[in-house]
Motif scaffolding. Structure first.
Motif, PDB file in Angstrom:
ATOM      1  N   ILE A   1      42.144  28.630  27.078  1.00  0.00           N
ATOM      2  CA  ILE A   1      41.663  29.586  28.067  1.00  0.00           C
ATOM      3  C   ILE A   1      40.203  29.268  28.340  1.00  0.00           C
ATOM      4  O   ILE A   1      39.388  29.215  27.409  1.00  0.00           O
ATOM      5  N   ASP A   2      39.877  29.034  29.599  1.00  0.00           N
ATOM      6  CA  ASP A   2      38.494  28.741  29.954  1.00  0.00           C
ATOM      7  C   ASP A   2      37.618  29.961  29.736  1.00  0.00           C
ATOM      8  O   ASP A   2      37.982  31.087  30.137  1.00  0.00           O
ATOM      9  N   TYR A   3      36.463  29.747  29.123  1.00  0.00           N
ATOM     10  CA  TYR A   3      35.547  30.869  28.896  1.00  0.00           C
ATOM     11  C   TYR A   3      34.898  31.280  30.215  1.00  0.00           C
ATOM     12  O   TYR A   3      34.316  30.447  30.920  1.00  0.00           O
ATOM     13  N   PRO A   4      34.975  32.570  30.582  1.00  0.00           N
ATOM     14  CA  PRO A   4      34.367  33.041  31.829  1.00  0.00           C
ATOM     15  C   PRO A   4      32.887  33.364  31.616  1.00  0.00           C
ATOM     16  O   PRO A   4      32.537  34.175  30.757  1.00  0.00           O
ATOM     17  N   GLU A   5      32.035  32.759  32.416  1.00  0.00           N
ATOM     18  CA  GLU A   5      30.601  33.037  32.266  1.00  0.00           C
ATOM     19  C   GLU A   5      30.265  34.460  32.681  1.00  0.00           C
ATOM     20  O   GLU A   5      29.395  35.099  32.086  1.00  0.00           O
ATOM     21  N   ARG A   6      30.940  34.959  33.698  1.00  0.00           N
ATOM     22  CA  ARG A   6      30.720  36.330  34.161  1.00  0.00           C
ATOM     23  C   ARG A   6      32.069  36.974  34.447  1.00  0.00           C
ATOM     24  O   ARG A   6      33.020  36.294  34.870  1.00  0.00           O
ATOM     25  N   LEU A   7      32.149  38.281  34.200  1.00  0.00           N
ATOM     26  CA  LEU A   7      33.350  39.050  34.504  1.00  0.00           C
ATOM     27  C   LEU A   7      32.947  40.307  35.263  1.00  0.00           C
ATOM     28  O   LEU A   7      31.843  40.846  35.069  1.00  0.00           O
ATOM     29  N   SER A   8      33.853  40.797  36.102  1.00  0.00           N
ATOM     30  CA  SER A   8      33.583  41.990  36.897  1.00  0.00           C
ATOM     31  C   SER A   8      33.542  43.233  36.017  1.00  0.00           C
ATOM     32  O   SER A   8      34.465  43.481  35.228  1.00  0.00           O
TER      33      SER A   8
ATOM     34  N   PRO B   1      42.820  29.638  34.776  1.00  0.00           N
ATOM     35  CA  PRO B   1      42.086  29.326  33.532  1.00  0.00           C
ATOM     36  C   PRO B   1      42.899  29.412  32.254  1.00  0.00           C
ATOM     37  O   PRO B   1      42.365  29.143  31.180  1.00  0.00           O
ATOM     38  N   VAL B   2      44.154  29.800  32.319  1.00  0.00           N
ATOM     39  CA  VAL B   2      45.002  29.875  31.127  1.00  0.00           C
ATOM     40  C   VAL B   2      46.032  28.752  31.218  1.00  0.00           C
ATOM     41  O   VAL B   2      46.848  28.727  32.143  1.00  0.00           O
ATOM     42  N   ARG B   3      45.970  27.830  30.264  1.00  0.00           N
ATOM     43  CA  ARG B   3      46.888  26.689  30.278  1.00  0.00           C
ATOM     44  C   ARG B   3      47.733  26.715  29.005  1.00  0.00           C
ATOM     45  O   ARG B   3      47.204  26.821  27.897  1.00  0.00           O
TER      46      ARG B   3
ATOM     47  N   VAL C   1      54.173  34.984  30.396  1.00  0.00           N
ATOM     48  CA  VAL C   1      53.822  36.049  29.452  1.00  0.00           C
ATOM     49  C   VAL C   1      52.423  35.836  28.891  1.00  0.00           C
ATOM     50  O   VAL C   1      51.615  36.780  28.806  1.00  0.00           O
ATOM     51  N   LEU C   2      52.084  34.602  28.527  1.00  0.00           N
ATOM     52  CA  LEU C   2      50.770  34.340  27.942  1.00  0.00           C
ATOM     53  C   LEU C   2      49.655  34.481  28.973  1.00  0.00           C
ATOM     54  O   LEU C   2      48.542  34.922  28.642  1.00  0.00           O
ATOM     55  N   ARG C   3      49.908  34.120  30.213  1.00  0.00           N
ATOM     56  CA  ARG C   3      48.909  34.357  31.258  1.00  0.00           C
ATOM     57  C   ARG C   3      48.621  35.843  31.405  1.00  0.00           C
ATOM     58  O   ARG C   3      47.460  36.258  31.516  1.00  0.00           O
ATOM     59  N   VAL C   4      49.675  36.650  31.411  1.00  0.00           N
ATOM     60  CA  VAL C   4      49.497  38.102  31.536  1.00  0.00           C
ATOM     61  C   VAL C   4      48.780  38.658  30.304  1.00  0.00           C
ATOM     62  O   VAL C   4      47.925  39.538  30.415  1.00  0.00           O
TER      63      VAL C   4
ATOM     64  N   TYR D   1      43.760  36.759  38.771  1.00  0.00           N
ATOM     65  CA  TYR D   1      45.036  37.449  38.682  1.00  0.00           C
ATOM     66  C   TYR D   1      46.158  36.443  38.428  1.00  0.00           C
ATOM     67  O   TYR D   1      46.227  35.402  39.081  1.00  0.00           O
ATOM     68  N   PRO D   2      47.045  36.724  37.464  1.00  0.00           N
ATOM     69  CA  PRO D   2      48.121  35.770  37.160  1.00  0.00           C
ATOM     70  C   PRO D   2      49.002  35.537  38.382  1.00  0.00           C
ATOM     71  O   PRO D   2      49.368  36.491  39.083  1.00  0.00           O
ATOM     72  N   PRO D   3      49.351  34.295  38.662  1.00  0.00           N
ATOM     73  CA  PRO D   3      50.193  34.019  39.829  1.00  0.00           C
ATOM     74  C   PRO D   3      51.623  34.500  39.608  1.00  0.00           C
ATOM     75  O   PRO D   3      52.144  34.448  38.498  1.00  0.00           O
ATOM     76  N   PHE D   4      52.236  34.980  40.675  1.00  0.00           N
ATOM     77  CA  PHE D   4      53.652  35.361  40.626  1.00  0.00           C
ATOM     78  C   PHE D   4      54.486  34.099  40.870  1.00  0.00           C
ATOM     79  O   PHE D   4      55.060  33.895  41.933  1.00  0.00           O
ATOM     80  N   ARG D   5      54.514  33.258  39.836  1.00  0.00           N
ATOM     81  CA  ARG D   5      55.186  31.979  39.994  1.00  0.00           C
ATOM     82  C   ARG D   5      55.668  31.510  38.634  1.00  0.00           C
ATOM     83  O   ARG D   5      54.942  31.586  37.646  1.00  0.00           O
ATOM     84  N   LEU D   6      56.901  31.033  38.606  1.00  0.00           N
ATOM     85  CA  LEU D   6      57.476  30.542  37.359  1.00  0.00           C
ATOM     86  C   LEU D   6      57.228  29.039  37.282  1.00  0.00           C
ATOM     87  O   LEU D   6      57.948  28.251  37.894  1.00  0.00           O
ATOM     88  N   ASP D   7      56.189  28.650  36.570  1.00  0.00           N
ATOM     89  CA  ASP D   7      55.866  27.238  36.382  1.00  0.00           C
ATOM     90  C   ASP D   7      56.647  26.722  35.183  1.00  0.00           C
ATOM     91  O   ASP D   7      56.243  26.896  34.026  1.00  0.00           O
ATOM     92  N   VAL D   8      57.774  26.105  35.452  1.00  0.00           N
ATOM     93  CA  VAL D   8      58.666  25.675  34.386  1.00  0.00           C
ATOM     94  C   VAL D   8      58.208  24.336  33.824  1.00  0.00           C
ATOM     95  O   VAL D   8      57.392  23.623  34.407  1.00  0.00           O
ATOM     96  N   GLY D   9      58.746  23.994  32.675  1.00  0.00           N
ATOM     97  CA  GLY D   9      58.487  22.694  32.088  1.00  0.00           C
ATOM     98  C   GLY D   9      57.443  22.729  30.999  1.00  0.00           C
ATOM     99  O   GLY D   9      56.718  23.708  30.811  1.00  0.00           O
TER     100      GLY D   9
END
Length: 468
Positions: A110-117, A8-10, A195-198, A209-217
């Motif tokens: 960032i997508d607005y979450p309708e519900r959170l835990s 949800p974070v772009r 960093v911004l996802r975290v 949970y933020p993915p452990f992945r480096l999405d470059v570009g």
């Protein structure tokens, strides 16, 4: 389902063409207005995130108005970072707004979450995010360590993040070639995106949970930041946060944080008044002091004021007590309080130490060859005590310059004592309640300044369509 398409974070950042070779050298100066504004906006971000924490804990929902504000702060910060030294990706000056600016090359959604835990909100921002904090430390500072040396402090550590290092490399290449290395830019954007996802996850804005992945570009693999089809689609939500509302929230955050400091300080004073007094009613602190010379002396204690002034000071400070105990029980100790000029004359020509920082045992050593007599014979002391065991002087504070001297009672060199300084502070209880009262008033004002604009920002303008 592939998290690449659902996270949800772009974050996007399009590298501009024709970047100035030299402008990056002065961007640190150009972004100062943004940094000043953001320093206050982040105060509001912090306070509103705390409010969101309790709202999620009770209701399972992130208040939409607070969510919009916090997304706006992250969005504003990302534009400034992209312009400056987290990317240097554009020379277009960032706009001063929380709203999305589709024309600007750096965008965040960032997508607005309708519900959170309700349960995750207790642990995700500190415990669950720890692995990401370590990685983020490598990216932006605190994880890449360089060993340095300074003359006054010896070896010391200094941190530099991979983002900063790579952006510096790119800037130097840009300076000499006029081109920003595209592979470096893509890698930097991948780290910034991580960093911004975290940051969004730690700010409780998503349970994903933020993915452990480096999405470059430049473009986020989860999809492009939504391009609004018409102004009506995006302006109502973003423009609810007008300048007046933002200013009110920031002012409220400053008041609330000030109030928390006062409440914490007042409570600490109240606790000290109730629990930390000794049997004689003194609040005191102790420390060990030692010197190879004949005496340990304080710096000049300058006390000024009229008799009327001192009546108020006495009520505030009360009685002041100085104690000293020799480390060797067989060595008698002497404590004396004298006018500074008289004490300096008594100590002149002898080796002694002046305490410059009592709490950290810092001294200035005065060299000399003169042998000092037994201090009791000096006839200069306004107050004094001498003998074995613990010696105590109750200091009759009054206007003047004063010095406290600790020696061996026989005047021999090598002073090694445990000292204690205390005061009765009879007004401490009253001071504590005043501080707490002021803190409560400021807290009430801060809550009002935050709650009113948040409530108004949560209301849809008349005629506006419900948000999808």
């Amino acid at each position: 389902m592939d998290v690449r398409m659902t996270y949800p974070v772009r974050v996007e950042g399009n590298l501009a063409t024709g970047l100035s070779r030299w402008l990056w050298l002065v961007k640190w100066l150009l972004v100062i207005p943004h940094l000043v504004v953001l320093s206050f906006l982040w105060l509001g971000f912090f306070v509103l995130t705390v409010a969101a924490f309790f709202a999620i804990l009770v209701t399972g929902r992130y208040p939409r108005a607070i969510f919009d504000f916090n997304v706006g702060v992250l969005r504003w910060s990302w534009r400034v970072q992209f312009y400056s030294y987290s990317a240097l990706g554009t020379d277009a000056y960032p706009p001063f707004t929380l709203a999305d600016v589709p024309a600007y090359p750096a965008r965040l959604e960032i997508d607005y979450p309708e519900r959170l835990s309700r349960g995750l909100v207790l642990v995700k921002w500190w415990l669950l995010a720890i692995p990401h904090y370590i990685i983020v430390g490598l990216f932006v500072g605190g994880g890449t360590w360089l060993l340095g040396y300074t003359d006054d402090r010896g070896f010391t550590w200094a941190a530099g993040g991979l983002v900063g290092i790579l952006v510096l490399v790119a800037a130097i290449v840009l300076l000499f070639t006029g081109r920003y290395p595209k592979p470096v830019f893509d890698f930097v954007l991948g780290m910034d995106r991580w960093v911004l996802r975290v940051a969004a996850y730690a700010a409780l804005m998503t349970d994903a949970y933020p993915p452990f992945r480096l999405d470059v570009g430049a473009h986020d693999p989860a999809g492009p930041v939504t391009e609004p089809s018409s102004p009506e689609h995006w302006q109502p939500a973003n423009h609810r946060w007008t300048g007046g509302k933002i200013t009110s929230v920031v002012a409220g955050a400053v008041l609330a944080l000030t109030a928390m400091g006062l409440l914490t300080g007042g409570s600490t004073l109240l606790w000290a008044d109730r629990a930390e007094r000794d049997a004689d009613g003194y609040l005191s602190a102790s420390n060990s002091l030692s010197a190879t010379g004949y005496a340990i002396a304080t710096k000049d204690i300058e006390l000024a004021g009229t008799a009327t002034d001192w009546s108020g000071i006495q009520r505030l400070v009360g009685d002041v007590r100085v104690r000293a105990t020799a480390a060797d029980p067989a060595t008698p100790v002497f404590i004396g309080v004298a006018p500074s000029a008289a004490a300096a004359g008594f100590l002149a020509g002898a080796q002694y130490a002046t305490v410059t920082d009592w709490s950290s045992d810092r001294y200035v050593v005065h060299q000399g060859n003169r042998t000092l007599p037994a201090p009791e014979t000096a006839g200069i002391w306004t107050a004094q005590a001498s003998g074995g065991g613990t010696q105590t002087v109750v200091w009759p504070m009054r206007s003047g310059d004063w010095t406290v001297v600790v020696m061996n009672a026989d005047g021999s060199p090598g002073v090694n004592v445990v000292t204690e300084i205390g005061a009765t502070v009879p007004a401490l209880d009253e001071i504590a309640w005043i501080v707490i009262g002021v803190g409560l008033v400021l807290l009430a004002g801060g809550v009002a300044l935050i709650a009113v604009p948040v409530h108004r920002a949560a209301q849809r303008p008349v005629g506006a369509q419900p948000e999808s």
